[in-house]
Design an enzyme around this catalytic site. Sequence first.
Site, PDB file in Angstrom:
ATOM      1  CB  CYS A  69      -3.448  10.844  11.721  1.00 31.38           C
ATOM      2  SG  CYS A  69      -2.077   9.768  11.940  1.00 31.38           S
TER       3      CYS A  69
ATOM      4  NE  ARG B  14      -6.827   4.909   6.171  1.00 27.48           N
ATOM      5  CZ  ARG B  14      -6.283   6.020   6.620  1.00 27.48           C
ATOM      6  NH1 ARG B  14      -6.676   6.529   7.770  1.00 27.48           N
ATOM      7  NH2 ARG B  14      -5.345   6.626   5.928  1.00 27.48           N
TER       8      ARG B  14
ATOM      9  CB  ILE C 271       8.206   5.992  14.569  1.00 24.00           C
ATOM     10  CG1 ILE C 271       9.338   4.964  14.404  1.00 24.00           C
ATOM     11  CG2 ILE C 271       8.020   6.818  13.290  1.00 24.00           C
ATOM     12  CD1 ILE C 271      10.630   5.449  13.830  1.00 24.00           C
TER      13      ILE C 271
ATOM     14  CE  LYS D 239      -1.688   1.561   3.989  1.00 27.28           C
ATOM     15  NZ  LYS D 239      -1.352   2.965   4.272  1.00 27.28           N
ATOM     16  CG  ASN D 240       2.556   2.708   3.542  1.00 20.49           C
ATOM     17  OD1 ASN D 240       1.392   3.080   3.435  1.00 20.49           O
ATOM     18  ND2 ASN D 240       3.109   2.441   4.717  1.00 20.49           N
TER      19      ASN D 240
ATOM     20  NE  ARG E 226       1.734  10.281  10.312  1.00 18.56           N
ATOM     21  CZ  ARG E 226       1.301   9.178   9.700  1.00 18.56           C
ATOM     22  NH1 ARG E 226       0.087   8.702   9.944  1.00 18.56           N
ATOM     23  NH2 ARG E 226       2.075   8.541   8.841  1.00 18.56           N
ATOM     24  N   PRO E 227       4.238  16.220  11.814  1.00 27.83           N
ATOM     25  CG  PRO E 227       6.300  16.704  12.798  1.00 27.83           C
ATOM     26  CD  PRO E 227       5.105  15.796  12.914  1.00 27.83           C
ATOM     27  CB  ILE E 228       4.700  18.014   6.432  1.00 27.75           C
ATOM     28  CG1 ILE E 228       3.950  19.335   6.432  1.00 27.75           C
ATOM     29  CG2 ILE E 228       3.739  16.862   6.562  1.00 27.75           C
ATOM     30  CD1 ILE E 228       3.229  19.562   5.102  1.00 27.75           C
ATOM     31  CG  ASP E 229       9.656  19.601  10.329  1.00 21.70           C
ATOM     32  OD1 ASP E 229       8.825  18.717  10.618  1.00 21.70           O
ATOM     33  OD2 ASP E 229      10.860  19.508  10.621  1.00 21.70           O
ATOM     34  CD  GLN E 230      13.266  17.699   8.478  1.00 25.55           C
ATOM     35  OE1 GLN E 230      14.275  17.662   7.767  1.00 25.55           O
ATOM     36  NE2 GLN E 230      13.122  18.595   9.444  1.00 25.55           N
TER      37      GLN E 230
ATOM     38  NE  ARG F 263      -0.106  12.122   7.939  1.00 28.48           N
ATOM     39  CZ  ARG F 263       0.141  13.335   8.349  1.00 28.48           C
ATOM     40  NH1 ARG F 263      -0.791  14.018   8.970  1.00 28.48           N
ATOM     41  NH2 ARG F 263       1.313  13.897   8.162  1.00 28.48           N
TER      42      ARG F 263
ATOM     43  CG  ASP G 186       3.337   1.172   9.555  1.00 27.58           C
ATOM     44  OD1 ASP G 186       3.146   2.040  10.421  1.00 27.58           O
ATOM     45  OD2 ASP G 186       3.340   1.422   8.337  1.00 27.58           O
TER      46      ASP G 186
HETATM   47  C1  UD1 Z   1       5.230   6.448   6.569  1.00 24.95           C
HETATM   48  C2  UD1 Z   1       4.201   5.335   6.376  1.00 24.95           C
HETATM   49  C3  UD1 Z   1       3.633   4.916   7.719  1.00 24.95           C
HETATM   50  C4  UD1 Z   1       4.759   4.510   8.661  1.00 24.95           C
HETATM   51  C5  UD1 Z   1       5.812   5.623   8.727  1.00 24.95           C
HETATM   52  C6  UD1 Z   1       7.044   5.228   9.537  1.00 24.95           C
HETATM   53  C7  UD1 Z   1       3.307   5.869   4.197  1.00 24.95           C
HETATM   54  C8  UD1 Z   1       2.150   6.361   3.402  1.00 24.95           C
HETATM   55  N1  UD1 Z   1       3.145   5.871   5.520  1.00 24.95           N
HETATM   56  O1  UD1 Z   1       4.556   7.545   7.147  1.00 24.95           O
HETATM   57  O2  UD1 Z   1       2.764   3.804   7.496  1.00 24.95           O
HETATM   58  O3  UD1 Z   1       4.229   4.320   9.948  1.00 24.95           O
HETATM   59  O4  UD1 Z   1       6.272   5.969   7.413  1.00 24.95           O
HETATM   60  O5  UD1 Z   1       7.619   4.084   8.982  1.00 24.95           O
HETATM   61  O6  UD1 Z   1       4.315   5.437   3.659  1.00 24.95           O
HETATM   62  N2  UD1 Z   1       8.645  13.724  10.879  1.00 24.95           N
HETATM   63  C9  UD1 Z   1       9.013  15.012  11.171  1.00 24.95           C
HETATM   64  N3  UD1 Z   1       8.958  15.934  10.161  1.00 24.95           N
HETATM   65  C10 UD1 Z   1       8.584  15.626   8.897  1.00 24.95           C
HETATM   66  C11 UD1 Z   1       8.202  14.302   8.610  1.00 24.95           C
HETATM   67  C12 UD1 Z   1       8.245  13.359   9.621  1.00 24.95           C
HETATM   68  O7  UD1 Z   1       9.367  15.344  12.310  1.00 24.95           O
HETATM   69  O8  UD1 Z   1       8.580  16.509   8.031  1.00 24.95           O
HETATM   70  C13 UD1 Z   1       8.709  12.688  11.942  1.00 24.95           C
HETATM   71  C14 UD1 Z   1       7.335  12.070  12.245  1.00 24.95           C
HETATM   72  O9  UD1 Z   1       6.624  12.818  13.196  1.00 24.95           O
HETATM   73  C15 UD1 Z   1       7.724  10.709  12.761  1.00 24.95           C
HETATM   74  C16 UD1 Z   1       8.994  10.382  11.956  1.00 24.95           C
HETATM   75  O10 UD1 Z   1       9.463  11.602  11.449  1.00 24.95           O
HETATM   76  O11 UD1 Z   1       8.075  10.770  14.123  1.00 24.95           O
HETATM   77  C17 UD1 Z   1       8.772   9.415  10.813  1.00 24.95           C
HETATM   78  O12 UD1 Z   1       7.709   9.873  10.003  1.00 24.95           O
HETATM   79  P1  UD1 Z   1       7.635   9.549   8.435  1.00 24.95           P
HETATM   80  O13 UD1 Z   1       8.708   8.578   8.099  1.00 24.95           O
HETATM   81  O14 UD1 Z   1       7.601  10.844   7.684  1.00 24.95           O
HETATM   82  O15 UD1 Z   1       6.241   8.840   8.314  1.00 24.95           O
HETATM   83  P2  UD1 Z   1       5.225   8.982   7.125  1.00 24.95           P
HETATM   84  O16 UD1 Z   1       5.943   9.152   5.836  1.00 24.95           O
HETATM   85  O17 UD1 Z   1       4.176   9.965   7.498  1.00 24.95           O
END
Ligand code: UD1
Length: 432
Positions: free
Chosen positions: A117, A397, A327, A22-23, A122-126, A93, A305
């Site tokens: 969620c 899902r 995580i 899925k991912n 779940r920040p997206i700053d990166q 998401r 997961d």
């Molecule tokens: C993806 C998977 C999800 C899995 C996760 C971790 C998909 C669609 N989803 O989620 O099933 O649980 O990887 O293996 O592939 N973070 C930041 N800033 C950012 C982005 C992330 O601080 O900009 C932090 C998150 O809060 C978290 C960690 O980084 O603590 C890992 O998150 P991330 O790898 O980005 O997870 P997703 O891509 O959302």
Amino acid sequence: MERYVIKGGNPLVGEVEIGGAKNAALGILAASIMTDETVTIENLPDVNDINVLLEAISGIGAKVERIDRHTARINGSTITNFSLDYEFMKKIRASYYFLGAMLGKYKRAEVPLPGGCNIGSRPIDQHIKGFKALGAEVNIEYGLISTQANRLTGTHLYFDVVSVGATINVMMAAALAEGTTIMENAAKEPHIVDVANFLNSMGANIKGAGTDVIRIKGVPRLHKTTYTVIPDQIEAGTFMFAAAATRGDVTVKNVIPKHLEATSSKLIEMGCQVEESDDAVRVYCKGNLQHTHLKTLPYPGFPTDMQPQISVALALANGTSIVTESIFENRFKYVDELSRMGANIKVEGNTAIITGVPRFSGAIVSSPDLRAGAALVIAGLAADGHTIVEDIVYIQRGYERFEEKLRGLGAEIDRVEDDKEITKFKFQHPVA
Ligand code: UD1
């Protein structure tokens, strides 16, 4: 409201075919709009998240043709709308992958800002850091995140945290930038490699995916391709822990055993036998399971997961296990539900202290999220008597024909739609 009714106690035995990841498919589908030519994607899992993303792709004006249950053909040449509807982001998401895909192709994109969620904030700053490093402007206003650039230029970028989403999103944009991008501290999950392979099959020039340094030489445009999604390591792992919790003997077929190493090694520590062949893994567990400790980590560490599923098996093992979730902060929500079935688990911060019990007993429990829901189903399969798992919409899902595949392994599990249907089950004990 659909729910599962499970009569537990049968060891799961037999073979189960694992579907596409899925991912990986979510990233690949978003990236498929990055060419004006037609892209065919095979081995898509037929699950709600994928179907919603396909709707989102139609929603921005691309042509989407479902050839069969697991194959879609997409043509992004007709896209006219660079703004994604909030409805899609609310449901899924990963819709934020349109930011990287559209920024790369059209140099502009707008999506609703994803909130937190069920599993945590779940920040997206990166992601934003990466887009800005490529020369894009990024604004957050009125609940929307919009990004645009006159041109994208290659950059040298260091991610502060290892993020699957940011790695994929920035990789997509950089694939169509001018010059070379080097991403350091990139995530290494198998689906990063799959999205990179997919982009390369469309003419991108991405090297190093699967390591923590990815080099992307931008190309002016991408072209058509036909691509097959990799097998789902989380679906496979879920069946492997279901085999362990029920002391069964299950062969997961159509998998890449290398992707399952963290899972296999924990099962061995727990006293199960694991046999690998080219594209299958057999797990069989006789006698009592043994405790172990683990911490969730980015790949190749133990996947977050899979944390709820292994925890259910550990809650039935001899001794005390310590499970640390590094995580996502909210991934122990299923613990209270599992306690209703007799589990002995204490959560302190990001750590669960699990003292194994000899058996669970059936109860009504509710799925807090996708993987936790699957874990509660495993608990029900291992429990004495009947278990009702509510809110299975979360499970749908990400798991295709979950109950059907489990029935193929000897499980007694039914999906029921309403209270009336439940009355047909003859419970030997009160289920509450
Ligand atoms: C993806 C998977 C999800 C899995 C996760 C971790 C998909 C669609 N989803 O989620 O099933 O649980 O990887 O293996 O592939 N973070 C930041 N800033 C950012 C982005 C992330 O601080 O900009 C932090 C998150 O809060 C978290 C960690 O980084 O603590 C890992 O998150 P991330 O790898 O980005 O997870 P997703 O891509 O959302």
